[in-house]
Design a protein around this motif. Structure first.
Motif, PDB file in Angstrom:
ATOM      1  N   ALA A 160       4.360 -15.154   2.656  1.00  0.00           N
ATOM      2  CA  ALA A 160       5.719 -15.308   2.131  1.00  0.00           C
ATOM      3  C   ALA A 160       6.634 -15.964   3.160  1.00  0.00           C
ATOM      4  O   ALA A 160       7.440 -16.849   2.828  1.00  0.00           O
ATOM      5  N   ALA A 161       6.494 -15.556   4.426  1.00  0.00           N
ATOM      6  CA  ALA A 161       7.334 -16.113   5.483  1.00  0.00           C
ATOM      7  C   ALA A 161       7.048 -17.593   5.716  1.00  0.00           C
ATOM      8  O   ALA A 161       7.943 -18.363   6.067  1.00  0.00           O
ATOM      9  N   ALA A 162       5.783 -17.999   5.502  1.00  0.00           N
ATOM     10  CA  ALA A 162       5.401 -19.399   5.708  1.00  0.00           C
ATOM     11  C   ALA A 162       5.940 -20.308   4.618  1.00  0.00           C
ATOM     12  O   ALA A 162       6.021 -21.527   4.797  1.00  0.00           O
ATOM     13  N   GLY A 163       6.269 -19.741   3.469  1.00  0.00           N
ATOM     14  CA  GLY A 163       6.824 -20.541   2.386  1.00  0.00           C
ATOM     15  C   GLY A 163       5.848 -21.528   1.775  1.00  0.00           C
ATOM     16  O   GLY A 163       6.244 -22.591   1.294  1.00  0.00           O
ATOM     17  N   LEU A 164       4.584 -21.169   1.763  1.00  0.00           N
ATOM     18  CA  LEU A 164       3.549 -22.064   1.236  1.00  0.00           C
ATOM     19  C   LEU A 164       3.554 -22.068  -0.289  1.00  0.00           C
ATOM     20  O   LEU A 164       3.902 -21.071  -0.925  1.00  0.00           O
ATOM     21  N   ASP A 165       3.149 -23.190  -0.865  1.00  0.00           N
ATOM     22  CA  ASP A 165       2.988 -23.313  -2.308  1.00  0.00           C
ATOM     23  C   ASP A 165       1.609 -23.903  -2.585  1.00  0.00           C
ATOM     24  O   ASP A 165       1.476 -25.051  -2.979  1.00  0.00           O
ATOM     25  N   PRO A 166       0.551 -23.118  -2.371  1.00  0.00           N
ATOM     26  CA  PRO A 166      -0.813 -23.661  -2.410  1.00  0.00           C
ATOM     27  C   PRO A 166      -1.341 -23.869  -3.822  1.00  0.00           C
ATOM     28  O   PRO A 166      -0.828 -23.329  -4.800  1.00  0.00           O
ATOM     29  N   PHE A 167      -2.414 -24.629  -3.882  1.00  0.00           N
ATOM     30  CA  PHE A 167      -3.149 -24.850  -5.124  1.00  0.00           C
ATOM     31  C   PHE A 167      -4.158 -23.730  -5.352  1.00  0.00           C
ATOM     32  O   PHE A 167      -4.372 -23.296  -6.472  1.00  0.00           O
ATOM     33  N   TYR A 168      -4.768 -23.239  -4.274  1.00  0.00           N
ATOM     34  CA  TYR A 168      -5.898 -22.306  -4.371  1.00  0.00           C
ATOM     35  C   TYR A 168      -5.675 -21.021  -3.588  1.00  0.00           C
ATOM     36  O   TYR A 168      -5.930 -19.932  -4.078  1.00  0.00           O
ATOM     37  N   TYR A 169      -5.222 -21.152  -2.351  1.00  0.00           N
ATOM     38  CA  TYR A 169      -5.132 -20.003  -1.443  1.00  0.00           C
ATOM     39  C   TYR A 169      -4.129 -18.972  -1.927  1.00  0.00           C
ATOM     40  O   TYR A 169      -3.010 -19.285  -2.339  1.00  0.00           O
ATOM     41  N   THR A 170      -4.520 -17.712  -1.834  1.00  0.00           N
ATOM     42  CA  THR A 170      -3.604 -16.573  -1.907  1.00  0.00           C
ATOM     43  C   THR A 170      -4.099 -15.557  -0.880  1.00  0.00           C
ATOM     44  O   THR A 170      -5.276 -15.581  -0.480  1.00  0.00           O
ATOM     45  N   PRO A 171      -3.263 -14.627  -0.444  1.00  0.00           N
ATOM     46  CA  PRO A 171      -3.749 -13.587   0.466  1.00  0.00           C
ATOM     47  C   PRO A 171      -4.896 -12.784  -0.138  1.00  0.00           C
ATOM     48  O   PRO A 171      -5.818 -12.370   0.586  1.00  0.00           O
ATOM     49  N   GLU A 172      -4.868 -12.580  -1.460  1.00  0.00           N
ATOM     50  CA  GLU A 172      -5.946 -11.837  -2.116  1.00  0.00           C
ATOM     51  C   GLU A 172      -7.251 -12.618  -2.073  1.00  0.00           C
ATOM     52  O   GLU A 172      -8.330 -12.054  -1.814  1.00  0.00           O
ATOM     53  N   VAL A 173      -7.179 -13.934  -2.319  1.00  0.00           N
ATOM     54  CA  VAL A 173      -8.367 -14.785  -2.213  1.00  0.00           C
ATOM     55  C   VAL A 173      -8.881 -14.785  -0.776  1.00  0.00           C
ATOM     56  O   VAL A 173     -10.099 -14.770  -0.532  1.00  0.00           O
ATOM     57  N   HIS A 174      -7.962 -14.810   0.176  1.00  0.00           N
ATOM     58  CA  HIS A 174      -8.307 -14.763   1.601  1.00  0.00           C
ATOM     59  C   HIS A 174      -9.224 -13.572   1.897  1.00  0.00           C
ATOM     60  O   HIS A 174     -10.304 -13.724   2.480  1.00  0.00           O
ATOM     61  N   LYS A 175      -8.788 -12.379   1.501  1.00  0.00           N
ATOM     62  CA  LYS A 175      -9.580 -11.179   1.770  1.00  0.00           C
ATOM     63  C   LYS A 175     -10.911 -11.205   1.025  1.00  0.00           C
ATOM     64  O   LYS A 175     -11.966 -10.851   1.570  1.00  0.00           O
ATOM     65  N   ALA A 176     -10.872 -11.635  -0.247  1.00  0.00           N
ATOM     66  CA  ALA A 176     -12.083 -11.634  -1.065  1.00  0.00           C
ATOM     67  C   ALA A 176     -13.108 -12.650  -0.600  1.00  0.00           C
ATOM     68  O   ALA A 176     -14.308 -12.471  -0.822  1.00  0.00           O
ATOM     69  N   ALA A 177     -12.659 -13.720   0.062  1.00  0.00           N
ATOM     70  CA  ALA A 177     -13.570 -14.784   0.481  1.00  0.00           C
ATOM     71  C   ALA A 177     -14.619 -14.300   1.475  1.00  0.00           C
ATOM     72  O   ALA A 177     -15.688 -14.907   1.618  1.00  0.00           O
ATOM     73  N   PHE A 178     -14.337 -13.194   2.168  1.00  0.00           N
ATOM     74  CA  PHE A 178     -15.285 -12.661   3.145  1.00  0.00           C
ATOM     75  C   PHE A 178     -16.307 -11.712   2.504  1.00  0.00           C
ATOM     76  O   PHE A 178     -17.212 -11.231   3.188  1.00  0.00           O
ATOM     77  N   ALA A 179     -16.161 -11.445   1.200  1.00  0.00           N
ATOM     78  CA  ALA A 179     -17.157 -10.643   0.475  1.00  0.00           C
ATOM     79  C   ALA A 179     -18.279 -11.580   0.046  1.00  0.00           C
ATOM     80  O   ALA A 179     -18.095 -12.425  -0.838  1.00  0.00           O
ATOM     81  N   LEU A 180     -19.438 -11.447   0.674  1.00  0.00           N
ATOM     82  CA  LEU A 180     -20.505 -12.435   0.521  1.00  0.00           C
ATOM     83  C   LEU A 180     -21.546 -12.012  -0.503  1.00  0.00           C
ATOM     84  O   LEU A 180     -21.970 -10.852  -0.530  1.00  0.00           O
ATOM     85  N   PRO A 181     -22.017 -12.955  -1.350  1.00  0.00           N
ATOM     86  CA  PRO A 181     -23.141 -12.680  -2.242  1.00  0.00           C
ATOM     87  C   PRO A 181     -24.390 -12.319  -1.439  1.00  0.00           C
ATOM     88  O   PRO A 181     -24.550 -12.747  -0.280  1.00  0.00           O
ATOM     89  N   ALA A 182     -25.306 -11.591  -2.062  1.00  0.00           N
ATOM     90  CA  ALA A 182     -26.502 -11.134  -1.356  1.00  0.00           C
ATOM     91  C   ALA A 182     -27.324 -12.297  -0.800  1.00  0.00           C
ATOM     92  O   ALA A 182     -27.862 -12.215   0.307  1.00  0.00           O
ATOM     93  N   TYR A 183     -27.428 -13.389  -1.553  1.00  0.00           N
ATOM     94  CA  TYR A 183     -28.256 -14.500  -1.072  1.00  0.00           C
ATOM     95  C   TYR A 183     -27.655 -15.164   0.166  1.00  0.00           C
ATOM     96  O   TYR A 183     -28.368 -15.734   0.999  1.00  0.00           O
ATOM     97  N   VAL A 184     -26.322 -15.053   0.308  1.00  0.00           N
ATOM     98  CA  VAL A 184     -25.674 -15.603   1.497  1.00  0.00           C
ATOM     99  C   VAL A 184     -25.855 -14.645   2.677  1.00  0.00           C
ATOM    100  O   VAL A 184     -26.103 -15.075   3.817  1.00  0.00           O
ATOM    101  N   VAL A 185     -25.735 -13.356   2.431  1.00  0.00           N
ATOM    102  CA  VAL A 185     -25.971 -12.362   3.475  1.00  0.00           C
ATOM    103  C   VAL A 185     -27.351 -12.566   4.094  1.00  0.00           C
ATOM    104  O   VAL A 185     -27.543 -12.446   5.316  1.00  0.00           O
ATOM    105  N   LYS A 186     -28.316 -12.928   3.282  1.00  0.00           N
ATOM    106  CA  LYS A 186     -29.674 -13.142   3.767  1.00  0.00           C
ATOM    107  C   LYS A 186     -29.786 -14.369   4.643  1.00  0.00           C
ATOM    108  O   LYS A 186     -30.776 -14.520   5.387  1.00  0.00           O
TER     109      LYS A 186
END
Length: 281
Positions: A252-278
């Motif tokens: 919010a402080a940065a005042g961004l108006d992104p196409f894709y990024y949100t803080p929620e997407v940021h956190k979720a992006a580190f949740a990896l599918p099993a095939y990637v974990v491997k």
């Protein structure tokens, strides 16, 4: 099929994009550059007939390689971009008023010049920002000799073939770590794990030997075919654990108006599918 561009990056998989109009097609000392128009993706940039970026979906790639480390860090002032000649990565980094200096190291001056002319919507004036210092040099050579002190280093490389190959070596990653300030973050593009698992595995093996926190995060970019793309993440700090509420405040402080990024997407992006974990060592 003469009006279609077929990308054959992978041995058992190809994609094709319709060439509605070719705007530029020329070989430099390093690679063959082509820009064409496509009805869905707008202007498309290819290097040696491999899609690098498009007007239509570039924001996903550029936002996830910039906003994730910068907002996770929380106090990034000096950023280094290795590659990124089209200017899209610089565009997104420079949206952060807190960033005071960006060093962009691009091996091919031709990419920068024709991107200004044929893909101006990608850079959106980033090359004219006084905070940007453009260095035409081999990224590996620069990283070996730089004094460093970067809060974030973004490796916006091509795939590990040709000029981009050296940017996927243990030696390069070691030099990049040395160039980070305390608590700094290194992020890299690591291809599509479903089709390029070895690329991710090799980078993660190097990262795990170098960093206290080494993993990857993901985003889906339509023109990088084969599933979600992986981005390497390496740091000795704890910025990956930044709480969602803190990310929301910084966003919010940065005042961004992104196409894709949100803080929620940021956190979720580190949740990896099993095939990637491997793929992780």
């Amino acid at each position: 099929m003469s009006d279609w561009m077929q990308e054959k990056l992978h041995p058992h998989h190809a994609q094709a994009l319709k060439l509605d109009r070719v705007l530029y097609d020329s070989e430099t000392d390093h690679q063959r550059l082509k820009v064409f128009e496509n009805g869905t993706f707008g202007r498309v940039l290819t290097l040696d007939d491999v899609v690098q970026t498009t007007e239509g979906d570039n924001a996903i790639y550029h936002e996830m390689l910039t906003h994730v480390p910068i907002l996770a860090h929380g106090a990034a002032k000096r950023v280094c971009i290795v590659g990124g000649g089209d200017g899209g990565m610089a565009r997104e980094v420079l949206r952060h008023d807190s960033v005071t200096h960006v060093t962009m190291v691009e091996i091919d001056a031709g990419v920068v010049e024709f991107s200004k002319e044929y893909l101006p919507t990608l850079s959106q004036g980033a090359f004219d920002d006084p905070r940007l210092s453009l260095v035409i040099d081999d990224g590996a050579a620069f990283m070996k000799t730089t004094e460093g002190g970067f809060d974030v280093i973004i490796v916006d490389s091509t795939d590990p073939i040709g000029p981009g190959e050296v940017l996927f070596t243990d030696t390069f990653y070691g030099h990049a770590k040395r160039a980070l300030a305390p608590g700094g973050i290194l992020v890299t593009q690591n291809g599509v794990p479903f089709l390029q698992a070895e690329e991710l595995t090799n980078t993660m093996r190097a990262f795990q030997a170098l960093f206290a926190d080494a993993t990857c995060y993901m985003a889906t970019i339509p023109t990088y075919a084969g599933g979600p793309m992986a981005f390497g993440w390496g740091t000795d700090g704890t910025s990956r654990d930044t709480p969602l509420e803190t990310l929301q405040d910084r966003f919010a402080a940065a005042g961004l108006d992104p196409f894709y990024y949100t803080p929620e997407v940021h956190k979720a992006a580190f949740a990896l599918p099993a095939y990637v974990v491997k793929c992780l060592p």
